[in-house]
Structure formats: structure tokens, C-alpha cells
Design a protein around this motif. Structure first.
Motif, PDB file in Angstrom:
ATOM      1  N   VAL A   1       0.831  -1.201   0.000  1.00  0.00           N
ATOM      2  CA  VAL A   1       0.000   0.000   0.000  1.00  0.00           C
ATOM      3  C   VAL A   1       0.870   1.258   0.000  1.00  0.00           C
ATOM      4  O   VAL A   1       1.900   1.304   0.677  1.00  0.00           O
ATOM      5  N   ALA A   2       0.454   2.266  -0.750  1.00  0.00           N
ATOM      6  CA  ALA A   2       1.096   3.583  -0.681  1.00  0.00           C
ATOM      7  C   ALA A   2       0.029   4.660  -0.855  1.00  0.00           C
ATOM      8  O   ALA A   2      -0.923   4.477  -1.618  1.00  0.00           O
ATOM      9  N   THR A   3       0.209   5.762  -0.157  1.00  0.00           N
ATOM     10  CA  THR A   3      -0.744   6.865  -0.218  1.00  0.00           C
ATOM     11  C   THR A   3      -0.005   8.165  -0.487  1.00  0.00           C
ATOM     12  O   THR A   3       1.052   8.429   0.079  1.00  0.00           O
ATOM     13  N   SER A   4      -0.572   8.982  -1.370  1.00  0.00           N
ATOM     14  CA  SER A   4      -0.091  10.333  -1.610  1.00  0.00           C
ATOM     15  C   SER A   4      -1.258  11.263  -1.374  1.00  0.00           C
ATOM     16  O   SER A   4      -2.306  11.117  -2.018  1.00  0.00           O
ATOM     17  N   ALA A   5      -1.108  12.195  -0.428  1.00  0.00           N
ATOM     18  CA  ALA A   5      -2.229  13.045  -0.028  1.00  0.00           C
ATOM     19  C   ALA A   5      -1.955  14.496  -0.363  1.00  0.00           C
ATOM     20  O   ALA A   5      -0.980  15.074   0.127  1.00  0.00           O
ATOM     21  N   GLY A   6      -2.803  15.099  -1.160  1.00  0.00           N
ATOM     22  CA  GLY A   6      -2.632  16.482  -1.566  1.00  0.00           C
ATOM     23  C   GLY A   6      -2.881  17.490  -0.470  1.00  0.00           C
ATOM     24  O   GLY A   6      -2.508  18.653  -0.599  1.00  0.00           O
ATOM     25  N   TYR A   7      -3.517  17.057   0.653  1.00  0.00           N
ATOM     26  CA  TYR A   7      -3.765  18.018   1.728  1.00  0.00           C
ATOM     27  C   TYR A   7      -2.496  18.354   2.499  1.00  0.00           C
ATOM     28  O   TYR A   7      -2.473  19.281   3.295  1.00  0.00           O
ATOM     29  N   ARG A   8      -1.418  17.590   2.313  1.00  0.00           N
ATOM     30  CA  ARG A   8      -0.150  17.911   2.975  1.00  0.00           C
ATOM     31  C   ARG A   8       0.574  18.959   2.118  1.00  0.00           C
ATOM     32  O   ARG A   8       1.572  18.693   1.468  1.00  0.00           O
ATOM     33  N   ARG A   9       0.016  20.167   2.097  1.00  0.00           N
ATOM     34  CA  ARG A   9       0.506  21.214   1.221  1.00  0.00           C
ATOM     35  C   ARG A   9       1.798  21.820   1.740  1.00  0.00           C
ATOM     36  O   ARG A   9       2.094  21.775   2.926  1.00  0.00           O
ATOM     37  N   GLY A  10       2.529  22.445   0.831  1.00  0.00           N
ATOM     38  CA  GLY A  10       3.760  23.084   1.221  1.00  0.00           C
ATOM     39  C   GLY A  10       3.611  24.593   1.285  1.00  0.00           C
ATOM     40  O   GLY A  10       3.394  25.163   2.329  1.00  0.00           O
ATOM     41  N   ARG A  11       3.693  25.278   0.150  1.00  0.00           N
ATOM     42  CA  ARG A  11       3.645  26.741   0.114  1.00  0.00           C
ATOM     43  C   ARG A  11       2.732  27.170  -1.027  1.00  0.00           C
ATOM     44  O   ARG A  11       2.898  26.747  -2.167  1.00  0.00           O
ATOM     45  N   GLY A  12       1.742  28.016  -0.706  1.00  0.00           N
ATOM     46  CA  GLY A  12       0.851  28.529  -1.732  1.00  0.00           C
ATOM     47  C   GLY A  12       0.121  27.437  -2.499  1.00  0.00           C
ATOM     48  O   GLY A  12      -0.117  27.572  -3.699  1.00  0.00           O
ATOM     49  N   GLY A  13      -0.274  26.346  -1.811  1.00  0.00           N
ATOM     50  CA  GLY A  13      -0.963  25.249  -2.474  1.00  0.00           C
ATOM     51  C   GLY A  13      -0.049  24.336  -3.263  1.00  0.00           C
ATOM     52  O   GLY A  13      -0.522  23.457  -3.982  1.00  0.00           O
ATOM     53  N   VAL A  14       1.279  24.523  -3.142  1.00  0.00           N
ATOM     54  CA  VAL A  14       2.241  23.717  -3.888  1.00  0.00           C
ATOM     55  C   VAL A  14       2.943  22.754  -2.940  1.00  0.00           C
ATOM     56  O   VAL A  14       3.407  23.160  -1.869  1.00  0.00           O
ATOM     57  N   ASP A  15       3.002  21.497  -3.319  1.00  0.00           N
ATOM     58  CA  ASP A  15       3.748  20.526  -2.528  1.00  0.00           C
ATOM     59  C   ASP A  15       4.838  19.929  -3.398  1.00  0.00           C
ATOM     60  O   ASP A  15       5.143  20.434  -4.484  1.00  0.00           O
ATOM     61  N   HIS A  16       5.456  18.840  -2.915  1.00  0.00           N
ATOM     62  CA  HIS A  16       6.623  18.277  -3.600  1.00  0.00           C
ATOM     63  C   HIS A  16       6.253  17.467  -4.835  1.00  0.00           C
ATOM     64  O   HIS A  16       7.127  17.077  -5.602  1.00  0.00           O
ATOM     65  N   VAL A  17       4.957  17.180  -5.037  1.00  0.00           N
ATOM     66  CA  VAL A  17       4.529  16.404  -6.198  1.00  0.00           C
ATOM     67  C   VAL A  17       4.493  17.303  -7.424  1.00  0.00           C
ATOM     68  O   VAL A  17       4.036  18.446  -7.354  1.00  0.00           O
TER      69      VAL A  17
END
Length: 300
Positions: free
Chosen positions: A211-227
Motif C-alpha cells: 500500500v502507498a498513499t499520496s495526499a494532496g492536503y499535505r501542502r507546502g507553500r501557496g498550495g504547492v507541494d513536492h509532487v
């Protein structure tokens, strides 16, 4: 009284070791890992899993200047079995996903991480050349930095899990949403709660797949994360949450969760449906989208 308590605690620990039941929690790859085993030698097995995870983090952490990946990105060459294995898998996934997953954009990834950490101007991937990479045995050569983060954590989880194997013994390793060989129900965390309770789960999985999960709610800056999407340079996960179950290993689950998170919804669902040994849940704007067989991995 203290001496008696110590003897009792020691006896309990000895009994647990003889029966074979052990768990260890530790920090690795910027997240919390758990290694658990049941069976003879369980305590020693989970200790080996922790040591293996720490050793591989030291090899694959691009932000550790002494790591093999950092040496590769700095000098353009390294000879290391693990780096070669991860790069080889990354290049294969680039081919299979037609560039939706691609390890050859490390410079953009480094600049994106710096932007999330420090601010400034958001980097652009426009007109960037992808790295030219060769893998010959254990030797890797590249003319630009590589981004192995979409594979590294799953790879660490897989190899830590391999150390748990033994006669009459089984277990699992979990690292920040990536789980190798689940031995019980797994809750998919609700991305909409500020502080989700243990029973606040979107779904509960009951599966033998990884199993692996990628969650967009773990935001970084200005709605931008590492993905990011390597094809366009668009930064930030496109979906609220992606959970993948993969028959092959956690490395594959990790890579495909990252790929689907960065891809437009229809592209993500088409890719997941077409991938043998893979099922996925994509939550987009609050709507659940599942591949045809994903329900088979959900607890009744």
C-alpha cells in the motif's frame, strides 16, 4: 519492590521474545516508520529492519551530502547497487508511464523543494532538458541531478521488510503511508479533518498487497507541494488523496501513487486501470474514484 518489578518486566519481555511478538517505531525518510514481527526471533528481526532502513536512508537521501545519491548528483557518477536498482526501476517506469513518472528531473525537484522551504520565486520546468542517464551494472552516470524521491521510501520499506523474513515469522513495515505486507486492517486517513481520530478513516483496507498513499492536503507553500508532473512542470498534487495497492512491492505502489497524484484525473484513472497488479482510489474534489478491483481490497 523496584528489584521485583524489574525482574517481572524482564520476565515479561523474555516471554514476549520467546513467543515472538515485537514492534519498533523510529524516524526515517522524514517520517515515522513502524516495523512489527510475530514469530521466533521477532525482536532481533525488527531491530534488523530498523538498521536496514537507516542504512538505506543514508544511501538514498539526496539532501545528505555524504549519501550515494548526493555524490551522483554532484559528480555525475556513482557505483552503488541500491542506487543502480532504484534508477533502473525509475527509468522503466518513465517508459511505462510515457513520462508521467520520471526520475530525470532532479534539478527542478531540488528547486521546488527550496521554494517550498524558503519561498522566493516558484521554479518553472519550461524548456528544461531531462537528464541523460546510463546504468551499467552497479554504476550510474548522469549529466544532471536525478529525483529518486518517488521511489526511495518504498524501496527502503521493501528492504526493511525483507529482513523480517524467517521460519515461522511474519510481519510488516510501514513508513509514512507506505506499507509492505499488511498483516491487518489499514485505515486510509481522512484528508479533510484537521486532526483525524483513529476511527476517522475514508476506508479500511484488508489486503495482502502493498500500500502507498499520496495526499494532496499535505501542502507546502501557496498550495504547492513536492509532487509535480514531469511532462509539464505543474507543481502540486492534483487530487485530495491517492491510495494505491500493488501486488509487486511497495516500491511500485510508491511510484504509482506519486504518478497518479501528479496526473490529471482521467489520465490517472486510465493508467491505474491498465496497470496489471494495481488498484487505486483517487479522491478528487471530494468525489471518490476507484478502479474496478479496488473494492476487493476494502474490508467488509
Amino acid at each position: 519492590m523496584v528489584a521485583i518489578s524489574n525482574r517481572i518486566s524482564s520476565a515479561v519481555a523474555g516471554a514476549r521474545e520467546q513467543l515472538g511478538d515485537a514492534k519498533v517505531r523510529f524516524e526515517c525518510c522524514d517520517t515515522t516508520f513502524v516495523a512489527a514481527a510475530i514469530g521466533p526471533g521477532a525482536r532481533r528481526a525488527v531491530q534488523r529492519a530498523q538498521q536496514t532502513a537507516a542504512r538505506l536512508e543514508g544511501v538514498l537521501n539526496a539532501f545528505d551530502s555524504d549519501s550515494a545519491v548526493a555524490v551522483l548528483n554532484r559528480t555525475g557518477r556513482v557505483e552503488n547497487h541500491h542506487v543502480a536498482s532504484v534508477v533502473r526501476r525509475g527509468l522503466a517506469y518513465a517508459d511505462r508511464t510515457e513520462g508521467a513518472f520520471d526520475v530525470r528531473h532532479g534539478q527542478f525537484e531540488h528547486e521546488l523543494k527550496a521554494y517550498i522551504r524558503d519561498g522566493g520565486e516558484q521554479p518553472s520546468a519550461t524548456d528544461r532538458d531531462e537528464a541523460t542517464v546510463t546504468v551499467d551494472g552497479n554504476e550510474v552516470r548522469t549529466d544532471q541531478p536525478l529525483d529518486l524521491n518517488g521511489l526511495a521510501k518504498g524501496y527502503v520499506v521493501d528492504h526493511a521488510f525483507d529482513t523480517l523474513d524467517g521460519l515461522g515469522r511474519h510481519g510488516f513495515v510501514s513508513g509514512g503511508g507506505d506499507v509492505a505486507n499488511p498483516t491487518g486492517p489499514i485505515g486510509i486517513e481522512n484528508p479533510y479533518g484537521a486532526a483525524p481520530a483513529e476511527d476517522d478513516h475514508l476506508k479500511v483496507l484488508d489486503t495482502e498487497w502493498h500500500v502507498a498513499t499520496s495526499a494532496g492536503y499535505r501542502r507546502g507553500r501557496g498550495g504547492v507541494d513536492h509532487v509535480y508532473d514531469p511532462r509539464t512542470g505543474d507543481a502540486g498534487a492534483r487530487h485530495d488523496l491517492v491510495t494505491v495497492v500493488a501486488a509487486r512491492d511497495c516500491t511500485e505502489a510508491d511510484a504509482l501513487a506519486t504518478t497518479l497524484a501528479a496526473s490529471p484525473l482521467e489520465d490517472a484513472l486510465t493508467l491505474a486501470e491498465a496497470w496489471d497488479g494495481l488498484e487505486a482510489l483517487v479522491v478528487h474534489d471530494g468525489i471518490f474514484h476507484e478502479t474496478e478491483g479496488f473494492g476487493d481490497h476494502v474490508a467488509d
